[in-house]
Design a protein around this motif. Structure first.
Motif, PDB file in Angstrom:
ATOM      1  N   TYR A  94       1.253  -1.777  -0.080  1.00  0.00           N
ATOM      2  CA  TYR A  94       0.272   0.107  -0.176  1.00  0.00           C
ATOM      3  C   TYR A  94       0.991   1.473  -0.595  1.00  0.00           C
ATOM      4  O   TYR A  94       1.528   1.555   0.637  1.00  0.00           O
ATOM      5  CB  TYR A  94      -0.688   0.224   1.716  1.00  0.00           C
ATOM      6  CG  TYR A  94      -2.081  -1.301   1.269  1.00  0.00           C
ATOM      7  CD1 TYR A  94      -3.094  -1.210   0.648  1.00  0.00           C
ATOM      8  CD2 TYR A  94      -1.328  -2.827   1.658  1.00  0.00           C
ATOM      9  CE1 TYR A  94      -4.283  -2.321   0.587  1.00  0.00           C
ATOM     10  CE2 TYR A  94      -2.048  -3.555   1.335  1.00  0.00           C
ATOM     11  CZ  TYR A  94      -3.670  -3.796   0.901  1.00  0.00           C
ATOM     12  OH  TYR A  94      -4.260  -4.588   1.084  1.00  0.00           O
ATOM     13  N   HIS A  95       0.448   2.491  -0.440  1.00  0.00           N
ATOM     14  CA  HIS A  95       1.028   3.028  -0.637  1.00  0.00           C
ATOM     15  C   HIS A  95       0.243   5.212  -0.238  1.00  0.00           C
ATOM     16  O   HIS A  95      -1.007   4.955  -0.762  1.00  0.00           O
ATOM     17  CB  HIS A  95       1.752   3.916  -1.713  1.00  0.00           C
ATOM     18  CG  HIS A  95       2.497   5.409  -1.803  1.00  0.00           C
ATOM     19  ND1 HIS A  95       4.144   5.376  -1.571  1.00  0.00           N
ATOM     20  CD2 HIS A  95       2.023   6.379  -2.381  1.00  0.00           C
ATOM     21  CE1 HIS A  95       4.261   6.526  -1.812  1.00  0.00           C
ATOM     22  NE2 HIS A  95       3.619   7.359  -2.383  1.00  0.00           N
ATOM     23  N   GLY A  96       0.351   5.970   0.763  1.00  0.00           N
ATOM     24  CA  GLY A  96      -0.882   6.641   1.143  1.00  0.00           C
ATOM     25  C   GLY A  96      -0.507   7.773   0.822  1.00  0.00           C
ATOM     26  O   GLY A  96       1.195   7.653   0.948  1.00  0.00           O
ATOM     27  N   ASN A 103      -2.875  13.180 -10.222  1.00  0.00           N
ATOM     28  CA  ASN A 103      -2.662  12.877 -12.024  1.00  0.00           C
ATOM     29  C   ASN A 103      -1.361  12.661 -12.000  1.00  0.00           C
ATOM     30  O   ASN A 103      -1.271  11.773 -13.270  1.00  0.00           O
ATOM     31  CB  ASN A 103      -2.901  14.618 -12.370  1.00  0.00           C
ATOM     32  CG  ASN A 103      -4.636  14.941 -11.825  1.00  0.00           C
ATOM     33  OD1 ASN A 103      -5.010  13.991 -12.316  1.00  0.00           O
ATOM     34  ND2 ASN A 103      -4.563  15.544 -13.130  1.00  0.00           N
ATOM     35  N   SER A 104      -0.176  12.889 -11.580  1.00  0.00           N
ATOM     36  CA  SER A 104       0.739  12.516 -11.741  1.00  0.00           C
ATOM     37  C   SER A 104       1.388  11.408 -12.010  1.00  0.00           C
ATOM     38  O   SER A 104       1.300  11.292 -12.296  1.00  0.00           O
ATOM     39  CB  SER A 104       1.683  13.365 -11.459  1.00  0.00           C
ATOM     40  OG  SER A 104       2.614  13.460 -11.340  1.00  0.00           O
ATOM     41  N   ILE A 105       0.422  11.421 -10.654  1.00  0.00           N
ATOM     42  CA  ILE A 105       1.132   9.058 -10.179  1.00  0.00           C
ATOM     43  C   ILE A 105       0.598   8.709 -11.339  1.00  0.00           C
ATOM     44  O   ILE A 105       0.956   7.438 -11.447  1.00  0.00           O
ATOM     45  CB  ILE A 105       0.360   8.727  -8.937  1.00  0.00           C
ATOM     46  CG1 ILE A 105       0.950   9.828  -7.807  1.00  0.00           C
ATOM     47  CG2 ILE A 105       0.526   7.360  -8.650  1.00  0.00           C
ATOM     48  CD1 ILE A 105       1.197   9.917  -6.224  1.00  0.00           C
ATOM     49  N   PRO A 112      10.366   7.538  -6.641  1.00  0.00           N
ATOM     50  CA  PRO A 112      11.174   7.961  -5.325  1.00  0.00           C
ATOM     51  C   PRO A 112      11.205   9.848  -5.321  1.00  0.00           C
ATOM     52  O   PRO A 112      11.108   9.642  -3.993  1.00  0.00           O
ATOM     53  CB  PRO A 112      12.134   7.537  -5.670  1.00  0.00           C
ATOM     54  CG  PRO A 112      12.388   7.262  -6.668  1.00  0.00           C
ATOM     55  CD  PRO A 112      11.547   7.477  -7.857  1.00  0.00           C
ATOM     56  N   ARG A 113      10.345  10.116  -6.137  1.00  0.00           N
ATOM     57  CA  ARG A 113      11.023  11.906  -6.279  1.00  0.00           C
ATOM     58  C   ARG A 113      12.287  12.442  -4.892  1.00  0.00           C
ATOM     59  O   ARG A 113      13.565  11.749  -5.633  1.00  0.00           O
ATOM     60  CB  ARG A 113      10.200  12.214  -5.174  1.00  0.00           C
ATOM     61  CG  ARG A 113       8.384  12.463  -5.801  1.00  0.00           C
ATOM     62  CD  ARG A 113       8.005  12.394  -6.916  1.00  0.00           C
ATOM     63  NE  ARG A 113       8.078  14.239  -6.428  1.00  0.00           N
ATOM     64  CZ  ARG A 113       6.736  14.790  -6.727  1.00  0.00           C
ATOM     65  NH1 ARG A 113       5.246  13.763  -7.611  1.00  0.00           N
ATOM     66  NH2 ARG A 113       6.835  16.339  -5.995  1.00  0.00           N
ATOM     67  N   SER A 114      12.140  12.931  -3.774  1.00  0.00           N
ATOM     68  CA  SER A 114      14.436  13.613  -3.272  1.00  0.00           C
ATOM     69  C   SER A 114      14.599  12.212  -2.421  1.00  0.00           C
ATOM     70  O   SER A 114      14.817  12.089  -2.276  1.00  0.00           O
ATOM     71  CB  SER A 114      13.560  14.502  -2.592  1.00  0.00           C
ATOM     72  OG  SER A 114      12.796  13.861  -1.598  1.00  0.00           O
TER      73      SER A 114
END
Ligand code: HQG
Length: 182
Positions: A94-96, A103-105, A112-114
């Protein structure tokens, strides 16, 4: 204090003038204590550091076996290599997150972003807590990740010492919006 230690060990050791070993992500305990005290924002000593490590609610930190070094178990943005167990994931993870990112996801997948890796939670309740960090005061969105399918398709899953699943990315086709009770 714990947040400050997390900032130092995962992201910005230079703010107290210490180095983190690339191999393993370790910092010298004495240097950490002296660096924090010299900075003047907090005062810490070894017994207090031991309490923070032992009682952290997410098990974020570990000492090495002889207690001379300390590291964050996961969550780094700096370039370190933490040995983690490569493990077959359960069917779902799961990912909160926040609705504003959706939209972007759904377009690019989870990235991973930063940080070094995308973090996935083993259960819905944990994902809700993680998601709230970005969505407050609104409700988070919880994504159900088809982890076993990803593994079958060749994706490599790792789990940190404190039980957080890590993966390089999650393409959109493995992501669904999860509604509790389904
Ligand atoms: C989002 C805490 C737009 C992602 C928690 C998340 C966790 C995208 C945010 C740990 C995206 C990054 C990590 C895309 C991902 N477009 N947004 N393509 N891909 N995102 O904080 O997973 O307390 O770096 O959904 O318990 O929220 O620090 O990651 O919302 O385990 O120990 O970009 O941090 O642990 O945010 O949290 P973060 P995270 P600690």
């Amino acid at each position: 204090m714990s947040r400050f230690i997390s900032l130092i060990l995962r992201h910005r050791p230079e703010i107290i003038g210490i180095k983190i070993e690339k191999n393993g992500g370790w910092a010298d305990v004495n240097e950490l204590i002296q660096g924090i005290n010299a900075k003047g924002k907090f005062h810490i000593d070894r017994p207090l550091l031991e309490i923070i490590v032992a009682t952290d609610n997410k098990g974020r930190y570990s000492f090495n076996p002889d207690g001379t070094r300390i590291r964050a178990n996961q969550g780094h943005s700096i370039d370190v290599v933490i040995e983690m167990e490569h493990r077959q994931p359960p069917e779902f993870l799961y990912h909160g997150t926040a609705w504003k990112f959706m939209n972007s996801i759904m377009d690019k997948g989870l990235l991973p972003r930063s940080r070094q890796f995308v973090h996935l939670s083993p259960d819905y309740e944990t994902a809700v807590k993680v998601g709230y960090r970005h969505s407050k005061p609104d409700q988070p969105v919880v994504l159900r990740i088809h982890a076993a399918q990803m593994a079958a398709d060749g994706y490599d899953f790792m789990i940190s010492d404190n039980g957080v699943w890590q993966i390089g990315e999650v393409p959109p086709q493995y992501i669904e919006i999860f509604h509790q009770g389904e």
